[in-house]
Design a protein around this motif. Structure first.
Motif, PDB file in Angstrom:
ATOM      1  N   LEU A  26       0.819  -1.213   0.000  1.00 29.30           N
ATOM      2  CA  LEU A  26       0.000   0.000   0.000  1.00 29.30           C
ATOM      3  C   LEU A  26       0.851   1.260   0.000  1.00 29.30           C
ATOM      4  CD1 LEU A  26      -3.016  -0.604   2.418  1.00 29.30           C
ATOM      5  CD2 LEU A  26      -3.072  -0.229  -0.049  1.00 29.30           C
ATOM      6  N   SER A  27       1.904   1.287   0.826  1.00 28.87           N
ATOM      7  CA  SER A  27       2.735   2.494   0.884  1.00 28.87           C
ATOM      8  C   SER A  27       3.404   2.747  -0.456  1.00 28.87           C
ATOM      9  CB  SER A  27       3.787   2.376   1.995  1.00 28.87           C
ATOM     10  OG  SER A  27       4.711   1.333   1.732  1.00 28.87           O
ATOM     11  N   THR A  28       3.818   1.672  -1.157  1.00 28.09           N
ATOM     12  CA  THR A  28       4.405   1.826  -2.483  1.00 28.09           C
ATOM     13  C   THR A  28       3.379   2.367  -3.471  1.00 28.09           C
ATOM     14  OG1 THR A  28       5.945   0.001  -2.079  1.00 28.09           O
ATOM     15  CG2 THR A  28       5.561   0.606  -4.375  1.00 28.09           C
ATOM     16  N   LEU A  29       2.173   1.845  -3.412  1.00 28.42           N
ATOM     17  CA  LEU A  29       1.100   2.297  -4.294  1.00 28.42           C
ATOM     18  C   LEU A  29       0.735   3.759  -4.020  1.00 28.42           C
ATOM     19  CD1 LEU A  29      -1.179   1.790  -6.339  1.00 28.42           C
ATOM     20  CD2 LEU A  29      -2.572   0.966  -4.428  1.00 28.42           C
ATOM     21  N   PHE A  30       0.556   4.103  -2.744  1.00 35.77           N
ATOM     22  CA  PHE A  30       0.175   5.471  -2.392  1.00 35.77           C
ATOM     23  C   PHE A  30       1.281   6.457  -2.767  1.00 35.77           C
ATOM     24  CE2 PHE A  30      -2.596   3.735   1.333  1.00 35.77           C
ATOM     25  CZ  PHE A  30      -3.507   3.265   0.413  1.00 35.77           C
TER      26      PHE A  30
END
Length: 251
Positions: A26-30
């Protein structure tokens, strides 16, 4: 500006599919959504509840992911007001990977070079598409380039040992790899090539560049062959993905 939900083609996140914990996914996507402008600076992003529902994860997982972005200075969270984007891409993309000879010889304004290690009697790693014949021995030195105290490049350079002995040692902390080579009297370069690939920061790279694990990085390999067909230099550099750009003029 009101939030427009992104289309989630991937469906719920799955630890087993990537081998990466969901909060890191998620952090990579965000992070990518912020860097590409899908989440604009100074605008509010979706709530924890909205993101948890959209990506099929627990709210605690979303909070973990947002916590990473907060620690990186990409977002700011305010009680009772929400979470807002603070990252500004135009302030970050300042490190151009040059595509012409004169550009490759220029040092970046305000940049400093730190010599991290130096070893003798080595050979560059074997790689496909190698040009030139190898020298008998190379001097390998590892350097970190920074600007305003922020590292943006870590590079291993292999230089023909014979040519290395003709360098001024202080040049290692002031000149780029190709500038070192071009400054050696009597060296005539016949072929110089540059290859750029995109990857993700591993544990060592993340520590050396001061970036999170798995964020985008640019790998740049430069090879130089002299007039006798000898491979006199190989330089493998890793750039931070959030400060680098590649500009090519197309006719």
């Amino acid at each position: 500006m009101s939030y427009q939900p992104a289309v989630n083609d991937a469906g719920p996140l799955d630890d087993d599919a990537t081998g990466m914990p969901r909060y890191l996914q998620l952090s990579t996507l965000f992070r990518r959504m912020i860097e590409t402008g899908q989440w604009q600076p100074d605008t509010q992003i979706p709530t924890v509840e909205e993101l948890a529902a959209e990506y099929g994860v627990a709210r605690a997982t979303v909070r973990q992911a947002l916590g990473r972005l907060d620690s990186e200075g990409l977002i700011a969270r305010f009680r009772a007001k929400g979470t807002f984007v603070t990252y500004r891409p135009q302030d970050q993309l300042w490190c151009a990977v040059e595509t012409d000879w004169s550009g490759l010889l220029r040092s970046r304004p305000g940049a400093t070079i730190e010599l991290l290690s130096e070893e003798t009697g080595l050979q560059p790693p074997s790689f496909m598409g190698q040009i030139g014949e190898r020298a008998q021995s190379y001097r390998r030195f590892k350097r970190r380039h920074s600007r305003d105290g922020k590292p943006f490049l870590v590079a291993y350079t292999y230089l023909d040992e014979v040519l290395y002995k003709r360098l001024k040692h202080e040049d290692l902390e002031t000149k780029t790899a190709l500038s070192l080579l071009s400054g050696i009297r009597g060296v005539k370069l016949e072929d110089v090539r540059q290859t750029l690939t995109i990857g993700a920061a591993d544990v060592v790279t993340a520590r050396e560049l001061g970036i999170p694990l798995n964020v985008p990085v640019a790998y740049v390999r430069r090879e130089a062959v002299d007039g006798n067909g000898k491979l006199v230099m190989v330089s493998d550099g890793t750039y931070r993905g959030d400060v680098v750009r590649l500009d090519i003029k197309l006719k």
